[in-house]
Write an enzyme that holds these catalytic residues in place. Sequence first.
Site, PDB file in Angstrom:
ATOM      1  N   LEU A  36       0.827  -1.204   0.000  1.00 39.63           N
ATOM      2  CA  LEU A  36       0.000   0.000   0.000  1.00 39.63           C
ATOM      3  C   LEU A  36       0.863   1.257   0.000  1.00 39.63           C
ATOM      4  O   LEU A  36       1.725   1.427   0.859  1.00 39.63           O
ATOM      5  CB  LEU A  36      -0.899   0.020   1.241  1.00 39.63           C
ATOM      6  CG  LEU A  36      -1.800  -1.202   1.459  1.00 39.63           C
ATOM      7  CD1 LEU A  36      -2.484  -1.115   2.822  1.00 39.63           C
ATOM      8  CD2 LEU A  36      -2.828  -1.319   0.343  1.00 39.63           C
ATOM      9  N   GLU A  37       0.628   2.128  -0.985  1.00 40.29           N
ATOM     10  CA  GLU A  37       1.268   3.449  -1.023  1.00 40.29           C
ATOM     11  C   GLU A  37       0.151   4.468  -0.869  1.00 40.29           C
ATOM     12  O   GLU A  37      -0.631   4.668  -1.787  1.00 40.29           O
ATOM     13  CB  GLU A  37       2.029   3.631  -2.342  1.00 40.29           C
ATOM     14  CG  GLU A  37       3.063   4.745  -2.282  1.00 40.29           C
ATOM     15  CD  GLU A  37       2.493   6.099  -2.662  1.00 40.29           C
ATOM     16  OE1 GLU A  37       2.183   6.872  -1.718  1.00 40.29           O
ATOM     17  OE2 GLU A  37       2.357   6.383  -3.848  1.00 40.29           O
TER      18      GLU A  37
END
Length: 267
Positions: A36-37
Amino acid sequence: ALVADPRVRRISFTGSVPTARTIAAAAAANLTPLSLELGGKSPLIVFADADLDLAVNLAVEQYDNAGQVCLAGTRLLVEESIAEEFTVRFVERADALKQGDPRDLSTDLGPNIHPRHLERIDGFVQRALDAGAKAVIGGGPNTDLGGQYYRPTLITGAAEGSEILTEEVFGPVLTLQTFTGEEQAVEMANGTRFGLAATLFTGSQERAERVSAQLVAGTVWVNCFFVRDLRAPFGGSRESGVGREGGTWSFDFYCDVKNTVSAPWAK
């Protein structure tokens, strides 16, 4: 429907924290690994011994892409002794930005992406102003251009812990706060639930190394901004993400690492 499907083996997502939570909940039933960014509320710290021209120029660059940059240093933290001079130079430089059609090569600042997003940006600003903060520049949509253009905005006087200082606006809106010492600067810089990036300006290598080590951020820029080597790890801490991209850092995420052990073969 996609992220909850058991045939999906990996999920890599770039976007907001609330959407990431929804994806993670959907993926949990199948134990699907996640990378996850997510969002950011990154600090840009200016110490009194910094190259002030460089700091001002790169602070104004935080308006690039109409502020729609997850890595942007939207919280300007300036040492109190130089805050007045910094603000004067910043306003002068920001006032010279040309807003308009991004297809025109002379344009510095283009539009935001959607009417709903423009309303969201303005909502953050108006709530901050209603609560007693001040817009040194900007403070609303660019009515001369109409459409999706929001004036580059600098907010001062916001209360500690307020929404404008802690939530990601994702538009051409910066805040300015002052600090009196290194310890306070670090405390303020780390004072959100995010940890994507941080930028600091100082003339002291020792201070740069000392402060960088204390900042909660996946990327720290010293006397520069947005210098990216794609071989280097990229990602965030806290609610700014899980995992790392770039170079070989994400290879293990996309693999099931296998260990095969064999007993000696008889001759």
